[in-house]
Design a protein around this motif. Structure first.
Motif, mmCIF file in Angstrom:
data_model
loop_
_atom_site.group_PDB
_atom_site.id
_atom_site.type_symbol
_atom_site.label_atom_id
_atom_site.label_comp_id
_atom_site.label_asym_id
_atom_site.label_seq_id
_atom_site.Cartn_x
_atom_site.Cartn_y
_atom_site.Cartn_z
ATOM 1 N N ASN A 1 29.865 42.004 43.975
ATOM 2 C CA ASN A 1 30.232 43.256 43.475
ATOM 3 C C ASN A 1 29.212 44.079 43.365
ATOM 4 O O ASN A 1 27.845 43.928 43.506
ATOM 5 N N PHE A 2 29.506 45.299 43.477
ATOM 6 C CA PHE A 2 28.517 46.539 43.454
ATOM 7 C C PHE A 2 29.231 47.823 43.098
ATOM 8 O O PHE A 2 30.319 47.863 43.131
ATOM 9 N N SER A 3 28.453 48.810 42.583
ATOM 10 C CA SER A 3 28.897 49.903 42.431
ATOM 11 C C SER A 3 27.617 51.098 42.786
ATOM 12 O O SER A 3 26.632 50.740 43.064
ATOM 13 N N VAL A 4 28.191 52.098 43.072
ATOM 14 C CA VAL A 4 27.246 53.198 43.591
ATOM 15 C C VAL A 4 27.553 54.673 42.938
ATOM 16 O O VAL A 4 28.910 54.961 42.874
ATOM 17 N N LEU B 1 40.742 41.837 56.974
ATOM 18 C CA LEU B 1 40.502 41.255 55.521
ATOM 19 C C LEU B 1 41.279 41.981 54.587
ATOM 20 O O LEU B 1 40.785 42.578 53.489
ATOM 21 N N PRO B 2 42.800 42.114 54.754
ATOM 22 C CA PRO B 2 43.630 42.688 53.988
ATOM 23 C C PRO B 2 43.615 41.881 52.591
ATOM 24 O O PRO B 2 43.571 40.527 52.684
ATOM 25 N N ALA B 3 44.030 42.573 51.558
ATOM 26 C CA ALA B 3 44.073 41.802 50.085
ATOM 27 C C ALA B 3 45.619 41.511 49.888
ATOM 28 O O ALA B 3 46.427 42.496 50.301
ATOM 29 N N PRO B 4 45.966 40.517 49.333
ATOM 30 C CA PRO B 4 47.324 39.995 48.691
ATOM 31 C C PRO B 4 47.803 41.245 47.741
ATOM 32 O O PRO B 4 46.793 41.962 47.258
ATOM 33 N N ASP B 5 49.048 41.388 47.713
ATOM 34 C CA ASP B 5 49.402 42.103 46.562
ATOM 35 C C ASP B 5 50.385 41.278 45.470
ATOM 36 O O ASP B 5 50.122 40.144 45.482
ATOM 37 N N ALA B 6 51.091 42.028 44.519
ATOM 38 C CA ALA B 6 51.659 41.192 43.565
ATOM 39 C C ALA B 6 52.790 40.261 44.220
ATOM 40 O O ALA B 6 53.172 39.335 43.460
ATOM 41 N N ALA C 1 40.232 57.730 40.166
ATOM 42 C CA ALA C 1 40.946 58.681 40.715
ATOM 43 C C ALA C 1 41.762 57.968 41.887
ATOM 44 O O ALA C 1 42.643 58.652 42.266
ATOM 45 N N GLY C 2 41.506 56.849 42.202
ATOM 46 C CA GLY C 2 42.122 56.221 43.191
ATOM 47 C C GLY C 2 41.692 54.813 43.410
ATOM 48 O O GLY C 2 40.535 54.425 43.219
ATOM 49 N N THR C 3 42.395 53.901 43.816
ATOM 50 C CA THR C 3 42.104 52.383 44.091
ATOM 51 C C THR C 3 42.965 51.749 45.350
ATOM 52 O O THR C 3 44.153 52.251 45.551
ATOM 53 N N THR C 4 42.339 51.161 46.179
ATOM 54 C CA THR C 4 42.884 50.205 47.360
ATOM 55 C C THR C 4 42.494 48.836 47.280
ATOM 56 O O THR C 4 41.316 48.673 46.842
ATOM 57 N N SER C 5 43.343 48.252 47.804
ATOM 58 C CA SER C 5 43.231 46.629 47.666
ATOM 59 C C SER C 5 42.739 46.310 49.043
ATOM 60 O O SER C 5 43.060 46.523 50.147
ATOM 61 N N VAL C 6 41.449 45.416 49.091
ATOM 62 C CA VAL C 6 41.013 44.887 50.216
ATOM 63 C C VAL C 6 40.007 43.752 50.096
ATOM 64 O O VAL C 6 39.240 43.705 48.886
ATOM 65 N N LEU C 7 40.093 42.740 50.632
ATOM 66 C CA LEU C 7 39.457 41.577 50.013
ATOM 67 C C LEU C 7 37.938 41.757 50.576
ATOM 68 O O LEU C 7 37.139 41.355 49.562
ATOM 69 N N ALA C 8 37.546 42.205 51.591
ATOM 70 C CA ALA C 8 36.157 42.337 52.180
ATOM 71 C C ALA C 8 36.030 43.164 53.297
ATOM 72 O O ALA C 8 36.994 43.430 53.910
ATOM 73 N N THR C 9 34.784 43.363 53.757
ATOM 74 C CA THR C 9 34.646 43.829 55.351
ATOM 75 C C THR C 9 33.603 42.907 55.714
ATOM 76 O O THR C 9 32.492 42.716 55.105
ATOM 77 N N PRO C 10 33.847 42.962 57.112
ATOM 78 C CA PRO C 10 32.614 42.123 57.829
ATOM 79 C C PRO C 10 31.391 43.070 58.088
ATOM 80 O O PRO C 10 30.502 42.529 58.520
ATOM 81 N N ASP C 11 31.449 44.256 57.798
ATOM 82 C CA ASP C 11 30.434 44.902 57.832
ATOM 83 C C ASP C 11 29.510 44.885 56.555
ATOM 84 O O ASP C 11 29.543 45.605 55.613
ATOM 85 N N VAL C 12 28.641 44.003 56.589
ATOM 86 C CA VAL C 12 27.794 43.689 55.605
ATOM 87 C C VAL C 12 26.376 44.450 55.740
ATOM 88 O O VAL C 12 25.771 44.826 56.766
ATOM 89 N N ALA C 13 25.948 44.912 54.544
ATOM 90 C CA ALA C 13 24.632 45.581 54.460
ATOM 91 C C ALA C 13 23.586 44.814 54.848
ATOM 92 O O ALA C 13 23.230 43.640 54.255
ATOM 93 N N THR D 1 36.715 40.134 42.419
ATOM 94 C CA THR D 1 37.662 39.476 41.798
ATOM 95 C C THR D 1 38.944 40.052 41.924
ATOM 96 O O THR D 1 39.948 39.395 42.153
ATOM 97 N N ALA D 2 39.092 41.308 41.926
ATOM 98 C CA ALA D 2 40.315 41.937 41.956
ATOM 99 C C ALA D 2 40.669 42.420 43.262
ATOM 100 O O ALA D 2 41.672 42.916 43.390
ATOM 101 N N SER D 3 39.745 42.305 44.244
ATOM 102 C CA SER D 3 39.865 42.664 45.623
ATOM 103 C C SER D 3 40.277 44.068 45.860
ATOM 104 O O SER D 3 41.073 44.712 46.168
ATOM 105 N N THR D 4 39.315 45.098 45.193
ATOM 106 C CA THR D 4 39.780 46.526 44.849
ATOM 107 C C THR D 4 38.335 47.035 45.296
ATOM 108 O O THR D 4 37.247 46.807 45.074
#
Length: 845
Positions: free
Chosen positions: A700-703, A513-518, A786-798, A773-776
């Motif tokens: 969305n979520f944060s930890v 599930l890679p994310a598109p870029d610009a 300090a760092g960002t990467t783009s990814v649509l999602a992961t099939p590893d769901v909680a 929404t930003a796929s990040t």
């Protein structure tokens, strides 16, 4: 390396069992016996094996896009059938006028049962005598001898005169033989072939002299149709109609054999029997052909225009019939993300991987109906795309893809694997040349919407090589997509070339599930591979490669649909533009097809798979769903202050999910005066909740947590995670591989790259933010991004517990924290940068 053998090959010759439930038959029960016309037994018989005979070897006209004078009534003479044949030494010049010791059925490769030989030879000779029809030699007509493809190097003699030398296993070629013909009687054609396969560093795709696993039997010699045809002295060698972006016209162009001075071309376009456009001009020019009331080509409506083309030069007149569909393919910014658009509309390209192998014919389908079968069944299963995997097919395969309405990713056949560091400059130049020739040969094929120069780094000598070859292809054909490197996240010479139109990841079982870029859309280039062996339909003596084993057909269906649900909900709905499932049929040692290798058994429920596939395609054109708002404020949906200082539980002050300390976890002094105590973990100690705390699927979520490391070496250490069925759904962690703080999914990692290696004994405040929404994924350290990467999602769901001090990978607990952790919070939304700063400023509580 390998150069002595190459000089001989290309220089000397040219100069001289699991139970299965609910399986439905895919074909009639009267399938062919395994014995072929020559009594050679096919290891597996397809339903078409018994239909092949010396008088019925692929009798269909082989080049529908350049039929002379028309598709309905082409003037040609098929040379498919029995030829004399014998292996040779690669040095000795053929003795003309003498019979060879054996025979072979053309155009089936020598290793195949249908050829009647069923053996590989590095060097071989073919011989046939033929009577050229007198009608081919009237007036100033010329006679051309055409070959669909020969693997790998071919020299052609007619009546003892050497006329052409050709290298490349996947390219059609032909030669004017008129001046070598006798005035009457039998004409002798001799073809010498060198087929080194993977003993040389040449494009071979998946062919191997010693097949195993994902690599298959070689296909040497003549493996596509051979034929004669009469042509005018100045004749068309190729005709291409390229759709223009206005979707109202074609740009038409031609390649010409013979003298071209003062040659003129006229083109008439027809929709059925009705003429809808015409244009004429110099044969060397590109001409714009406008279409009245244009009708677009698509998988739902694969409408093809017919072109009647006339080339004139003085008294010389050549007439051919061709066809093309009116369609465009490209990228467009849709809801803020680059998406693939067909005819200007977002279209999810849902594909199967198609290797193009047959148990009776190896590289060559036994009949035209068989060639059509795989494409039709792919469409019946609800797919709209095929990835033609590192092989170029005969022209009739692309005709069926055009006619049936199947989009095609076309791969360049790869160099052998495992040799990237030894390739010579001539090896690299040859790959570039063969890629260019492939694009040139197939540029008129409507169904092809994208080129794939490299797969998983096979034969790719550097990351820059993929970028360079991708640029070469895009310059040659700017009307199609270019996927410079399929599987840039894996395998040989990994790395994103950074160019082209597509970001492409592979993940088994996936989906990736890679994310598109610009500038680029994103696709899953390969996933799936669910393996189910069907006794009685297995390639003999093959080592099975079960990298996604299931126990029966029911589990195969269930897992495929579950996989597709992830592709739809996490990928297609959020901006992924395509997915490629491995694969349509079993192939030799790979038992991961929807069909068995012999095409006798369909392993899945067609209706269920079709419905699932169509839901994925439909989702690709829908607006991305908005994530839930989540709980406001900085209280979170889970908060563990870890101020207990004693006992084996820690209260959740924001919810009802206390942590239980495991394996002797202890208490230490906290990071501040307000944070009285913290949790201390060493070895296999951790703490976890009894159930899932924060949802992660499509939301969305944060930890956040305060953390202090006691050691910082090459080992991964997880601060907070939440269990999925196999892997953690996320990791707030120390990445031992990078020696940096990180917020990660499996296969995607936001790294605090510029902050350097964390210091042991020092407290840090970490926050990981997932923004769908930003796929990040973003990692904050001490209140700052300090760092960002783009990814649509992961099939590893909680699906399991929230854990402090460990992660989960491959179904096992991993990456234990060696240090202290305090004030853990989770949020069911993406925190903003200012909120993260406020959270850090509040300190540990």
């Amino acid at each position: 390396m390998g150069s002595p053998r190459r000089r001989r090959t290309l220089g000397a010759l040219l100069a001289a069992s699991t139970a299965v439930a609910m399986i439905a038959p895919a074909v009639p029960a009267s399938a062919a016996a395994s014995n072929t016309w020559s009594d050679k037994s096919a290891p597996l018989a397809t339903p078409w094996t018994s239909q092949v005979s010396p008088t019925n070897a692929l009798p269909d006209y082989p080049r529908p896009q350049l039929a002379r004078p028309s598709v309905a009534k082409p003037e040609w003479q098929s040379l498919n059938g029995l030829w004399e044949y014998q292996p040779s030494d690669g040095y000795t010049k053929p003795t003309f006028g003498q019979k060879l010791s054996g025979q072979i059925l053309v155009p089936y490769p020598a290793e195949s049962a249908l050829s009647g030989v069923m053996e590989h030879s590095d060097f071989m000779l073919y011989r046939r005598t033929v009577t050229v029809p007198s009608s081919f030699r009237t007036g100033d007509q010329r006679v051309r001898l055409n070959f669909g493809a020969v693997n790998y190097a071919a020299t052609v003699w007619v009546n003892g005169t050497r006329l052409v030398e050709h290298t490349g296993a996947y390219e059609a070629f032909g030669v004017d033989i008129t001046d070598a013909l006798r005035k009457s009687g039998k004409q002798e054609i001799v073809v010498g072939v060198a087929s080194p396969v993977d003993s040389e560093d040449i494009p071979v795709g998946k062919q191997r002299l010693d097949p195993d696993g994902i690599f298959y039997t070689a296909a040497s010699g003549i493996w596509q149709s051979v034929w004669l045809e009469p042509v005018a002295r100045t004749s068309l060698d190729a005709f291409t109609a390229t759709p223009n972006t206005d979707l109202k016209s074609f740009t038409v162009s031609a390649a010409v054999n013979g003298p071209t001075k003062n040659a003129k071309i006229s083109v008439k376009a027809y929709a059925g029997k009705k003429r809808v456009g015409s244009v004429s001009g110099k044969a060397s020019s590109q001409l714009k052909l406008k279409i009245k009331k244009p009708r677009l080509w698509s998988p739902e409506d694969p409408f093809l225009y017919t072109f009647k083309v006339t080339l004139k030069r003085g008294k010389s007149t050549d007439k051919v019939e061709s066809y093309a569909g009116l369609r465009t393919i490209g990228l467009e910014l849709v809801n803020g993300k680059q998406r693939i658009v067909l005819n200007g509309k977002p279209t999810f390209l849902l594909a199967t991987l198609d290797q193009g192998y047959w148990p009776d014919g190896i590289y060559t389908a036994p009949t035209d109906e068989a060639l059509k079968f795989d494409i039709q069944k792919t469409k019946d299963l609800g797919f709209n795309t095929i990835r033609k995997h590192i092989k170029v097919e005969p022209a009739r395969w692309y005709y069926w893809a055009d006619k049936l309405g199947m989009l095609v990713w076309q791969d360049q056949p790869a160099l052998p694997t495992g040799r990237n560091d030894r390739l010579s400059s001539s090896d690299k130049a040859n790959l570039r040349s063969e890629t260019s020739r492939m694009v040139d040969q197939l540029k008129g094929v409507t169904s092809i919407i994208g080129w794939v120069p490299f797969n998983e780094g096979w034969g790719q000598w550097s990351v820059e090589a993929a970028a360079d070859l991708g640029d070469q292809v895009k310059k040659q054909d700017p009307t199609r997509l270019v996927d410079s490197r399929s599987g840039s996240n894996c395998c040989d010479t990994p790395g994103d070339p950074g160019n082209g139109d597509v970001i492409d990841y592979h993940q088994y079982q996936g989906p990736a599930l890679p994310a598109p870029d610009a500038k680029r859309a994103s696709i899953d280039g390969e996933h799936g591979g669910l393996t189910l062996s069907v006794p009685g339909h297995l390639w003999p003596s093959a080592s099975i490669n079960p990298y996604g084993a299931v126990k029966d057909a029911a589990e195969l269906n269930d897992k495929y649909v579950a996989n597709n649900d992830d592709l739809r909900d996490l990928g297609a709905k959020n901006g992924l533009s395509g997915g490629v499932y491995t694969q349509i049929t079993d192939v030799e040692g790979e038992q991961n097809g929807f069909f068995t290798y012999d095409r006798q058994v369909l392993k899945v429920d067609e209706a269920r798979i079709r419905a699932s596939n169509l839901s994925v395609i439909d989702a690709g054109s829908e607006p991305a769903p908005a994530p839930p708002a989540g709980a406001p404020g900085l209280g979170g949906v889970g908060h563990w202050t870890l101020d207990e200082g004693q006992g084996t539980t820690a209260a959740d002050t924001a919810g009802a999910n206390p942590l239980t300390l495991r394996n002797g976890a202890t208490w230490v002094e906290g990071p501040t005066a307000d944070a009285k105590t913290a949790l201390h973990l060493t070895g296999e100690q951790f703490a976890d909740t009894a159930k899932t705390v924060v949802p992660t699927r499509g939301t969305n979520f944060s930890v956040s947590a305060w953390v202090r490391l006691d050691s910082a070496d090459g080992a991964f250490q997880t601060v907070v995670s939440e269990d999925g069925d196999t892997n953690s759904a996320f990791f707030l962690q120390y990445s031992g591989a990078d020696q940096r703080w990180a917020f990660s999914f499996v296969g995607a990692r936001a790294l605090a790259t510029d902050l350097g290696k964390p210091k042991t004994g020092q407290w840090y405040h970490l926050v990981g933010v997932r923004d769908t929404t930003a796929s990040t994924l973003t990692i904050y350290v001490d209140g700052k991004a300090a760092g960002t990467t783009s990814v649509l999602a992961t099939p590893d769901v909680a699906t399991g517990v929230l854990a402090v001090g460990r992660g989960k990978f491959g179904g096992n607990p991993v990456d234990y924290l060696n240090g202290s952790v305090d004030d853990v919070k989770v949020f069911d939304r993406a925190l903003s940068a200012s909120e993260v700063a406020d959270l850090e400023g509040a300190g540990a509580q």
